[in-house]
Design a protein around this motif. Structure first.
Motif, PDB file in Angstrom:
ATOM      1  N   ILE A 125      -4.408  50.503 -72.742  1.00 36.52           N
ATOM      2  CA  ILE A 125      -5.248  50.118 -71.913  1.00 36.52           C
ATOM      3  C   ILE A 125      -4.978  48.716 -71.597  1.00 36.52           C
ATOM      4  N   ASP A 126      -4.956  47.697 -70.029  1.00 39.10           N
ATOM      5  CA  ASP A 126      -5.090  46.826 -69.853  1.00 39.10           C
ATOM      6  C   ASP A 126      -5.674  46.890 -68.621  1.00 39.10           C
ATOM      7  N   ILE A 127      -6.689  46.808 -68.066  1.00 37.50           N
ATOM      8  CA  ILE A 127      -7.315  46.801 -66.746  1.00 37.50           C
ATOM      9  C   ILE A 127      -8.141  45.478 -67.108  1.00 37.50           C
ATOM     10  N   LYS A 128      -8.480  45.044 -65.392  1.00 38.61           N
ATOM     11  CA  LYS A 128      -9.903  44.210 -64.969  1.00 38.61           C
ATOM     12  C   LYS A 128     -10.373  45.128 -64.681  1.00 38.61           C
ATOM     13  N   VAL A 129     -11.462  44.097 -65.257  1.00 40.28           N
ATOM     14  CA  VAL A 129     -13.210  44.561 -64.708  1.00 40.28           C
ATOM     15  C   VAL A 129     -13.856  43.722 -64.645  1.00 40.28           C
ATOM     16  N   SER A 130     -15.280  44.062 -62.808  1.00 37.97           N
ATOM     17  CA  SER A 130     -16.023  43.330 -62.943  1.00 37.97           C
ATOM     18  C   SER A 130     -17.090  43.425 -63.335  1.00 37.97           C
ATOM     19  N   PHE A 131     -18.576  42.313 -64.013  1.00 38.92           N
ATOM     20  CA  PHE A 131     -20.019  42.741 -64.122  1.00 38.92           C
ATOM     21  C   PHE A 131     -20.768  42.136 -63.448  1.00 38.92           C
ATOM     22  N   ASP A 132     -21.881  43.233 -62.587  1.00 37.41           N
ATOM     23  CA  ASP A 132     -22.788  41.843 -62.287  1.00 37.41           C
ATOM     24  C   ASP A 132     -24.201  41.943 -63.603  1.00 37.41           C
ATOM     25  N   GLY A 133     -24.181  41.310 -64.100  1.00 38.06           N
ATOM     26  CA  GLY A 133     -25.381  41.555 -65.266  1.00 38.06           C
ATOM     27  C   GLY A 133     -24.710  42.158 -66.548  1.00 38.06           C
ATOM     28  N   ALA A 134     -25.169  42.793 -67.266  1.00 43.34           N
ATOM     29  CA  ALA A 134     -24.658  42.875 -68.706  1.00 43.34           C
ATOM     30  C   ALA A 134     -23.270  43.745 -68.962  1.00 43.34           C
ATOM     31  N   GLU A 135     -22.687  43.015 -69.809  1.00 42.00           N
ATOM     32  CA  GLU A 135     -21.221  44.690 -69.827  1.00 42.00           C
ATOM     33  C   GLU A 135     -21.612  45.297 -71.067  1.00 42.00           C
ATOM     34  N   ASP A 136     -20.890  46.583 -70.292  1.00 42.57           N
ATOM     35  CA  ASP A 136     -21.507  47.660 -70.921  1.00 42.57           C
ATOM     36  C   ASP A 136     -20.173  48.622 -71.134  1.00 42.57           C
ATOM     37  N   TYR A 137     -19.926  49.079 -72.337  1.00 39.78           N
ATOM     38  CA  TYR A 137     -18.726  50.375 -72.383  1.00 39.78           C
ATOM     39  C   TYR A 137     -18.829  51.080 -73.004  1.00 39.78           C
ATOM     40  N   TYR A 138     -18.242  52.387 -72.751  1.00 38.98           N
ATOM     41  CA  TYR A 138     -18.719  53.765 -73.197  1.00 38.98           C
ATOM     42  C   TYR A 138     -17.804  54.423 -73.964  1.00 38.98           C
ATOM     43  N   VAL A 139     -17.055  54.855 -75.200  1.00 42.01           N
ATOM     44  CA  VAL A 139     -15.902  54.842 -75.556  1.00 42.01           C
ATOM     45  C   VAL A 139     -16.775  56.417 -76.842  1.00 42.01           C
ATOM     46  N   LYS A 140     -16.131  57.303 -75.729  1.00 43.64           N
ATOM     47  CA  LYS A 140     -16.254  58.285 -76.689  1.00 43.64           C
ATOM     48  C   LYS A 140     -15.318  58.747 -77.489  1.00 43.64           C
ATOM     49  N   VAL A 141     -14.798  58.976 -78.902  1.00 49.48           N
ATOM     50  CA  VAL A 141     -13.916  59.011 -79.891  1.00 49.48           C
ATOM     51  C   VAL A 141     -13.766  60.310 -80.934  1.00 49.48           C
ATOM     52  N   PRO A 142     -12.742  61.261 -80.578  1.00 41.38           N
ATOM     53  CA  PRO A 142     -12.951  61.907 -81.849  1.00 41.38           C
ATOM     54  C   PRO A 142     -13.559  61.844 -83.031  1.00 41.38           C
ATOM     55  N   CYS A 143     -14.176  63.622 -83.846  1.00 42.97           N
ATOM     56  CA  CYS A 143     -14.298  63.029 -85.308  1.00 42.97           C
ATOM     57  C   CYS A 143     -13.291  64.168 -85.773  1.00 42.97           C
TER      58      CYS A 143
END
Length: 220
Positions: free
Chosen positions: A198-216
């Motif tokens: 993926i290659d996407i532009k993002v914009s944050f107002d405050g802290a940056e939070d990224y959630y990643v759902k990863v297989p086990c």
């Protein structure tokens, strides 16, 4: 603020990423399931089904008029029974109720009164606070400042039970408050894999939070 770009590295199988803007002074990406705010008052209570699946804690954002307006949040579990309430009845006073807690001498549970730092500062027209709750504790924040914290123990009954519904109560006839919920379901989910970065532009107002759902088993 200029948009930023995030890219993904490769993994053996598909994963999912979500990006959220952590709430500080604006309501960006904080709200109920449609990403908005819920208005509530004495005459018009909020009553919302909620889910914080995938998040480490429950976060409730409340915009309160100043001078401070007395309000209460009632929390219910998945079985429909009330688990707790969190009440702020003055600018520096509140209480928390834990169903089945302590000696069970207050509506079948225990109410704990507490004092906290001033919520409404002098000259403020409103204040935005965050109530954070998980199985271990409850805490109240104004911005980055922690106003109050209570750790849950064996005597705190259902306070640590995950919430599935929230309702509100207000005592001032004229006041209008706003409730926001931070849930991953409010954010777009974007699959990525070894074959599809993926290659996407993002914009944050405050802290940056990224959630990643990863297989086990865990995937690099």
């Amino acid at each position: 603020m200029e948009p930023k770009t995030i890219t993904s590295s490769w993994g053996a199988v598909k994963a999912v990423i979500s990006a959220s803007s952590a709430f500080r002074s604006q309501g960006t990406n904080v709200g109920n399931s449609n990403g908005g705010w819920t208005t509530f008052s004495k005459a018009d209570r909020a009553d919302l089904k909620i889910s914080f699946e995938g998040l480490e804690s429950e976060n409730y954002y409340v915009t309160v008029p100043c001078p401070f307006v007395w309000f209460k949040l009632f929390l219910f579990g998945a079985d429909g029974a009330q688990t707790s309430h969190i009440e702020l009845f003055a600018n520096n006073k509140g209480n928390i109720f834990c169903n089945k807690g302590g000696s069970k001498n207050w509506h079948g549970g225990q109410r704990t009164d507490f004092s906290l730092a001033q919520v409404c500062a002098s000259g403020s027209s409103s204040v935005q606070i965050r109530i954070e709750k998980d199985a271990q504790h409850v805490a109240i924040y104004s911005g980055e400042d922690q106003l109050y914290r209570k750790a849950f123990g064996a005597g705190d009954g259902d306070c640590g039970v995950a919430s599935a519904r929230v309702t509100t109560q207000v005592w001032d006839n004229a006041a209008q408050l706003f409730l926001g919920l931070e849930t991953i379901s409010a954010f777009p989910r974007i699959p990525f894999s070894k074959e599809k970065n993926i290659d996407i532009k993002v914009s944050f107002d405050g802290a940056e939070d990224y959630y990643v759902k990863v297989p086990c088993p865990f995937v690099w």
